[in-house]
Design a protein around this motif. Structure first.
Motif, PDB file in Angstrom:
ATOM      1  N   PHE A   1       0.827  -1.210   0.000  1.00  0.00           N
ATOM      2  CA  PHE A   1       0.000   0.000   0.000  1.00  0.00           C
ATOM      3  C   PHE A   1       0.863   1.263   0.000  1.00  0.00           C
ATOM      4  N   ALA A   2       1.996   1.230   0.725  1.00  0.00           N
ATOM      5  CA  ALA A   2       2.866   2.411   0.808  1.00  0.00           C
ATOM      6  C   ALA A   2       3.530   2.727  -0.526  1.00  0.00           C
ATOM      7  N   HIS A   3       3.690   1.727  -1.396  1.00  0.00           N
ATOM      8  CA  HIS A   3       4.343   1.929  -2.690  1.00  0.00           C
ATOM      9  C   HIS A   3       3.362   1.708  -3.842  1.00  0.00           C
ATOM     10  N   ALA A   4       2.099   2.070  -3.625  1.00  0.00           N
ATOM     11  CA  ALA A   4       1.066   1.832  -4.635  1.00  0.00           C
ATOM     12  C   ALA A   4       1.395   2.527  -5.951  1.00  0.00           C
ATOM     13  N   GLU A   5       1.356   1.780  -7.027  1.00  0.00           N
ATOM     14  CA  GLU A   5       1.605   2.293  -8.375  1.00  0.00           C
ATOM     15  C   GLU A   5       0.296   2.553  -9.121  1.00  0.00           C
ATOM     16  N   ARG A   6      -0.798   2.006  -8.608  1.00  0.00           N
ATOM     17  CA  ARG A   6      -2.095   2.141  -9.289  1.00  0.00           C
ATOM     18  C   ARG A   6      -3.201   2.195  -8.229  1.00  0.00           C
ATOM     19  N   GLY A   7      -4.351   2.674  -8.595  1.00  0.00           N
ATOM     20  CA  GLY A   7      -5.446   2.852  -7.661  1.00  0.00           C
ATOM     21  C   GLY A   7      -6.311   1.611  -7.500  1.00  0.00           C
ATOM     22  N   PRO A   8      -7.357   1.709  -6.665  1.00  0.00           N
ATOM     23  CA  PRO A   8      -8.251   0.571  -6.431  1.00  0.00           C
ATOM     24  C   PRO A   8      -8.924   0.068  -7.710  1.00  0.00           C
ATOM     25  N   GLY A   9      -9.048   0.937  -8.714  1.00  0.00           N
ATOM     26  CA  GLY A   9      -9.668   0.529  -9.963  1.00  0.00           C
ATOM     27  C   GLY A   9      -8.936  -0.600 -10.653  1.00  0.00           C
ATOM     28  N   SER A  10      -7.655  -0.775 -10.323  1.00  0.00           N
ATOM     29  CA  SER A  10      -6.866  -1.850 -10.944  1.00  0.00           C
ATOM     30  C   SER A  10      -7.361  -3.225 -10.523  1.00  0.00           C
ATOM     31  N   LEU A  11      -8.080  -3.289  -9.406  1.00  0.00           N
ATOM     32  CA  LEU A  11      -8.558  -4.580  -8.906  1.00  0.00           C
ATOM     33  C   LEU A  11      -9.644  -5.174  -9.798  1.00  0.00           C
TER      34      LEU A  11
END
Length: 477
Positions: free
Chosen positions: A193-203
């Protein structure tokens, strides 16, 4: 025609004097010692789910085929498992036996159905430990390089030796290891989570790198059929919650504690597995890195080699922990089958022997040693057969749950699931469809084994139904 069981006798009920001796005392009604409560049972059951080792060993295989759809697939699988857990909880409190699924299904759906679910459960309990154990080598790599097959075999042997100890002692050993693996999963989640490259939409992006993450840079869409096919492994991800049913014969007050342990374990394990999967999906440097599924490399890239080594060693301990608990569970299945006279007399006598610690030591050895040998079988084959077996086993349990309220069982003391009979009916339909979408070779291997088992039933067990396969349920006290 279904060969159904006659009403079960309790473990201390005497049969009529003119009945055959084998019928009067099935397997001599040997009972395991009730020594664990909800806490000990939850520790053992969570350790059998082994969240961290599942996350680090099984989930990467899902990443390679499902990419960003992995979290969604596991979430759907966990939701299906809620219905399965309801079935296990109701049946497990009605039939508190170390035989687990086969005792429940035999009682509700007849002896043949119980025998087939026993065969499927035996496939699962024999294959899953070596599948997990072979992941040890990857996570010991920071300190030593080992061949995965030999490392897995070593883990199985160590787990077998630990499985010969007293169950209460094993609950605390596995509890300590469980803390370490939960810490490892938590570290992965925080870093991802601390190094997130993309948002929740990627799920719900539903994409995977083409070429199995080979670095080609291409992107493929994950179809609905791929997700359905992947559900067999997703069900396997949290499969260990059923251990509470296997341990029900050793639980204090099983009518109350089995359901609590099953449902609590599923909830906790789903969170421990799903949250890091979401974090990894959002934090992976690229779709290619996600599809490759090298979680240790991701952790090192997010932090340092020291943190990566710490997480890897925690996972290695988690795998050993899983091996211990699975050997404990699986030996109880063989013990119960011998007590219920599933085999020729010499085999029954050997498998039902209890050691000084109260553990069924011959059954423990017969689980651990073949498990070590299975570490040298192709891993994809083990995954495929396990997925088919788990799905088929859950399907038969759902059928038994649909029949759980007929006759005297409908008024028996037990935990009762909400939304019955809708839950088992929906489960039967969904699981049958998932089963139909599995690859033919894995269906063939599993079907062939089931066919051989059916012949054994027809030629040996059924003609001797007065003296063989006498499923019994010990008293609660």
């Amino acid at each position: 025609m279904t060969d159904t069981l006659r009403p079960l006798q309790s473990a201390t009920t005497e049969a009529p004097s003119d009945a055959p001796s084998a019928t009067a005392v099935p397997g001599d009604h040997k009972k395991l010692k009730r020594s664990i409560g909800v806490v000990g049972g939850t520790l053992l059951t969570l350790s059998c789910v082994t969240p961290a080792s599942t996350l680090f060993v099984v989930v990467p295989d899902l990443f390679s085929s499902l990419g960003t759809a992995t979290a969604l697939t596991i979430a759907i699988g966990s939701l299906l498992c809620v219905g399965v857990a309801f079935c296990y909880s109701e049946l497990g409190t009605l039939i508190p036996s170390a035989g687990g699924e086969y005792a429940m299904v035999s009682t509700m759906a007849g002896r043949l159905a119980g025998w087939l679910v026993f065969v499927l459960s035996l496939l699962v309990v024999m294959i899953v430990p070596p599948v997990i154990a072979m992941g040890t080598a990857d996570y010991l790599a920071p300190v030593m390089h080992l061949d995965p097959s030999y490392a897995g075999a070593g883990v199985m042997i160590c787990a077998t030796l630990a499985g010969l100890l007293d169950l209460r002692a094993n609950a605390w050993i596995t509890g300590i290891f469980l803390v370490l693996e939960v810490v490892a999963a938590g570290v992965v989640a925080v870093l991802g989570f601390a190094h997130a490259e993309r948002g929740p939409g990627s799920l719900v992006d539903l994409t995977v790198a083409s070429g199995s993450g080979s670095g080609s840079g291409g992107v493929d869409s994950v179809t609905a059929m791929l997700i359905v096919s992947g559900l067999a492994i997703a069900l396997f991800v949290t499969q260990g919650f059923s251990t509470a049913v296997y341990l029900s014969e050793e639980m204090e007050n099983p009518r109350r504690n089995v359901a609590r342990t099953v449902l609590a374990t599923l909830a906790i394990s789903s969170v421990i597995i799903l949250v890091p999967v979401v974090a990894i999906t959002m934090g992976a440097e690229s779709l290619t890195a996600l599809t490759q599924g090298d979680i240790s490399a991701m952790v090192t890239a997010w932090s340092s080699s020291a943190v990566g080594t710490f997480v890897s060693l925690c996972v290695a301990l988690a795998i050993i922990n899983a091996g211990i608990v699975m050997v404990i569970q699986n030996s109880r299945v063989l013990f119960a089958s011998a007590r219920d006279k599933a085999w020729p007399a010499p085999v029954n006598n050997a498998l039902s022997k209890l050691g000084a610690s109260g553990a069924p030591w011959v059954a423990t050895l017969l689980v651990g040693v073949p498990g070590a040998l299975l570490c040298f079988v192709n891993l994809d084959t083990l995954y495929g057969v396990t997925g088919v077996s788990v799905t088929g086993m859950y399907l038969l349990v759902a059928v038994a749950a649909l029949l759980a309220r007929k006759g005297s069982h409908g008024t028996g003391a037990a935990w009762r699931m909400p939304l019955w009979p809708a839950v088992p009916v929906v489960l039967i339909a969904v699981l049958a469809y998932i089963l139909s979408q599995q690859e033919l070779p894995y269906l063939g291997w599993t079907g062939g084994i089931v066919a051989v088992a059916t012949l054994y039933w027809a030629l040996y067990l059924r003609p001797r139904r007065e003296t063989r396969w006498l499923v019994s349920v010990p008293e609660d006290s």
